[in-house]
Design an enzyme around this catalytic site. Structure first.
Site, PDB file in Angstrom:
ATOM      1  N   ASP A 107      19.341   6.269 -28.973  1.00 30.02           N
ATOM      2  CA  ASP A 107      20.552   6.791 -28.365  1.00 30.02           C
ATOM      3  C   ASP A 107      21.058   7.947 -29.225  1.00 30.02           C
ATOM      4  O   ASP A 107      21.187   7.795 -30.443  1.00 30.02           O
ATOM      5  CB  ASP A 107      21.612   5.676 -28.331  1.00 30.02           C
ATOM      6  CG  ASP A 107      22.337   5.630 -27.015  1.00 30.02           C
ATOM      7  OD1 ASP A 107      22.969   6.636 -26.667  1.00 30.02           O
ATOM      8  OD2 ASP A 107      22.281   4.571 -26.347  1.00 30.02           O
ATOM      9  N   ASP A 347      26.963  -0.724 -19.844  1.00 28.68           N
ATOM     10  CA  ASP A 347      28.313  -0.316 -19.414  1.00 28.68           C
ATOM     11  C   ASP A 347      28.690  -0.920 -18.066  1.00 28.68           C
ATOM     12  O   ASP A 347      29.712  -0.534 -17.483  1.00 28.68           O
ATOM     13  CB  ASP A 347      28.388   1.216 -19.286  1.00 28.68           C
ATOM     14  CG  ASP A 347      28.269   1.925 -20.630  1.00 28.68           C
ATOM     15  OD1 ASP A 347      28.716   1.357 -21.645  1.00 28.68           O
ATOM     16  OD2 ASP A 347      27.731   3.045 -20.646  1.00 28.68           O
TER      17      ASP A 347
HETATM   18  C1  GLC Z   1      28.431   6.244 -23.029  1.00 27.95           C
HETATM   19  C2  GLC Z   1      27.896   4.895 -23.470  1.00 27.95           C
HETATM   20  C3  GLC Z   1      29.061   3.955 -23.626  1.00 27.95           C
HETATM   21  C4  GLC Z   1      29.979   4.508 -24.687  1.00 27.95           C
HETATM   22  C5  GLC Z   1      30.422   5.915 -24.346  1.00 27.95           C
HETATM   23  C6  GLC Z   1      31.044   6.585 -25.530  1.00 27.95           C
HETATM   24  O1  GLC Z   1      28.968   6.203 -21.766  1.00 27.95           O
HETATM   25  O2  GLC Z   1      26.938   4.434 -22.571  1.00 27.95           O
HETATM   26  O3  GLC Z   1      28.653   2.655 -23.969  1.00 27.95           O
HETATM   27  O4  GLC Z   1      31.108   3.689 -24.784  1.00 27.95           O
HETATM   28  O5  GLC Z   1      29.342   6.731 -23.966  1.00 27.95           O
HETATM   29  O6  GLC Z   1      30.068   6.870 -26.492  1.00 27.95           O
END
Ligand code: GLC
Ligand code: CA
Length: 577
Positions: A107, A347
């Site tokens: 990520d 999410d």
């Molecule tokens: C993205 C991620 C989420 C996170 C957000 C802020 O949407 O998938 O989990 O809270 O970014 O980084």
């Protein structure tokens, strides 16, 4: 047959054939018995993933972080949070995965850092700090009892409340689209980009195979950061229009691609909330002789999902609309780009609860799987989806962990909503549902750990777990395995053109994948009613896979004779030309 010169003449990229699996490391598997999943836990389960047929793993953040947003608030991009292990463990994971033919993508969180990142600490220190402009600082006034909000503008944070935080030290506000511990980086500053690109190089040189790029559609803000129109006189106004896929973002994205990604042969998947099928090609078009193409190999689009939704989702799925959205994506990218296919991630609440019926778990899980997995694109499975994990029943508001849920509770309570109503809402939409520990077996704590895990364990783990489903040829897990194997052994399911059937049928999602030598027909009843499927049976060919189990026994389907699909039935046919 005419071939699109840009695609079919090239060999098929490995990531187009791949089946991907998303891991939320905190909740995957704990090997050192501290109740928290770790990198060694991923290594320990690689054989499980290889056996399932996985080729590509995306791992959510495991970097150093104060964990305000469970790792999406990074305080050091080049260090591993000790909860998860060490850099050596990551190297070991990469090599252990590669030995099994599995690639790893990480990520990449570059819209913001943690407020505890040294860059922000330096930025915050004084107005003349060399890093002041690395973040987005604006004047406002100090909030007082008489004037509680004098923020630079009226933007609401995606995680609720103001998108601005007042910092006493320099009497200015900084912008945070997510939590106040996630200050947004200033992408207009070239030094910021160079620092990020350097960090990306460092990871790629370590041997990782690519990135899922977090929240990347938010890096460009509306120039001048104007307030939004506020006809209802709200305290803060939902501000997506001014920071999501805003014009001007292309130049940053192309720099990212050219300077950080292109020198390496990697796969990239952008998280692209706000990108629609109409403007998708700017993001994912493949390069041709005449056009430099888009930026990412694929994106996660959100049009079929409710991201950050606060609405009760107990309205049944509008299947006609769902089909229209997904088919628009399939058609828009045909021959020009590539889709990332998914129904779940960290999410979202669990897909069985959101889209189907948790009381018919096997049928719901396998029908949903058949429906999305065989569309054209790279399918992603979120941990636990392959065993049909369902939402948790939270019994009190203090059980929620997610920062966005906690902020929402505060906001709705202030607006006068009752705890019971807020609980009912979060029991449907909370991100926490997907963050509960993975259910490996029926032992204590679902076999995730030997000690009390960091987060609640789903009440249903004795009935829903890997070990039990591995033994059962009619389990959801076995069905996923067959689906993965089917796609792996039939390139027509990778390259075949998507064609929607019965667009207006309110219960049936049916489509074909048409390749040179083969036409696949996928028929799923995504409703709780028995439905007649009005498709010419001569088109169907041979039944390759279905989900017709009664009392856990597979029964011969009489679908071809009757064309009646029971609730949540799935049939996959193949016809040779
Ligand atoms: C993205 C991620 C989420 C996170 C957000 C802020 O949407 O998938 O989990 O809270 O970014 O980084
Ligand atoms: Ca651990």
């Amino acid at each position: 047959m005419t071939l699109a010169p840009n695609m079919h003449s090239k060999p098929l990229a490995w990531w187009k054939k791949a089946t991907a699996y998303q891991i939320y490391p905190r909740s995957f598997y704990d090997t050192n018995q501290d109740g928290i999943g770790d990198i060694n836990g991923i290594i320990a389960k690689l054989d499980y993933l290889a056996d399932l047929g996985i080729d590509l793993i995306w791992i959510c953040p495991f970097y150093a972080s104060p964990n305000d947003d469970n790792g999406y608030d990074i305080s050091d991009y080049q260090a591993i949070h000790p909860d998860f292990g060490t850099l050596e463990d990551v190297d070991e994971l990469i090599s252990a995965a590669h030995k099994r033919g599995i690639r790893i993508i990480m990520d990449l969180v570059i819209n913001h850092t943690s407020d505890e990142h040294p860059w922000f600490i330096e930025s915050r220190d004084n107005k003349n700090s060399p890093k002041r402009d690395w973040y987005i600082w604006r004047d406002g006034c100090e909030p007082t009892a008489e004037k509680p909000t004098c923020d630079p503008n009226n933007w609401e944070s995606i995680f609720h409340g103001s998108a601005w935080e007042y910092d006493k030290k320099t009497a200015q506000y900084y912008l945070h689209l997510f939590s106040k511990k996630q200050p947004d980086l200033n992408w207009e500053n070239p030094e910021v980009k160079q620092a990020l690109f350097k960090m990306i190089y460092w990871w790629l040189e370590r041997g990782i195979d690519g990135f899922r790029v977090d929240a990347i559609s938010h890096i460009q803000k509306q120039p001048g950061l104007p307030s939004l129109p506020n006809p209802k006189g709200e305290k803060y106004v939902s501000s997506f229009d001014y920071h999501m896929n805003v014009a001007g973002i292309e130049k940053h994205l192309h720099e990212l691609k050219e300077q950080a990604f292109d020198p390496f042969n990697i796969v990239t998947v952008g998280e692209a909330n706000g990108v629609t099928a109409d403007n998708a090609l700017l993001w994912v078009a493949e390069a041709t002789e005449h056009d430099q193409g888009g930026v990412f190999n694929m994106i996660f689009q959100f049009e079929h999902m409710k991201l950050w939704s606060e609405e009760q989702s107990n309205v049944p799925l509008d299947l006609v609309e769902f089909k229209r959205i997904l088919s628009r994506w399939q058609d828009a990218l045909e021959g020009k780009g590539w889709n990332a296919l998914y129904l779940e991630n960290h999410d979202q609440a669990r897909s069985i609860d959101t889209f189907a019926d948790p009381t018919s778990r096997y049928a719901s899980a396998t029908a949903l799987a058949s429906c999305y997995f065989l569309m054209k694109g790279t399918p992603f499975i979120y941990q636990g989806q392959e065993i049909g994990m369902v939402n948790h029943q939270f019994t009190s508001l203090d059980e929620f962990n997610d920062v966005s849920a906690r902020n929402l509770i505060q906001k709705l309570s202030q607006q006068g909503q009752s705890d019971a109503d807020i609980l009912a809402l979060l029991n449907q939409v909370s991100r926490d549902h997907s963050r509960l520990p993975m259910q490996w077996n029926a032992q204590d704590f679902a076999g995730f750990s030997e000690v009390q895990p960091w987060f609640s364990v789903n009440q249903q783990y004795a009935d829903i777990n890997v070990e039990q489903q591995q033994k059962d040829p009619n389990s959801i897990l076995s069905f996923y395995k067959q689906l993965i194997a089917l796609r792996k052994s039939n390139v027509s399911l990778v390259v075949g053109r998507y064609q929607l059937l019965l667009p207006n049928d309110p219960n049936i999602y049916a489509y074909q994948r048409v390749a040179q030598d083969m036409t696949w027909t996928i028929i799923t009843n995504l409703s709780p009613q028995e439905s007649i499927v009005d498709i010419d049976r001569m088109q169907l060919g041979e039944l390759m896979l279905d989900n017709q189990n009664i009392n856990n026994e597979h029964v011969r389907s009489d679908f071809i004779a009757t064309q009646i699909a029971p609730p949540y039935a799935a049939y996959i046919f193949a016809r040779k030309h």
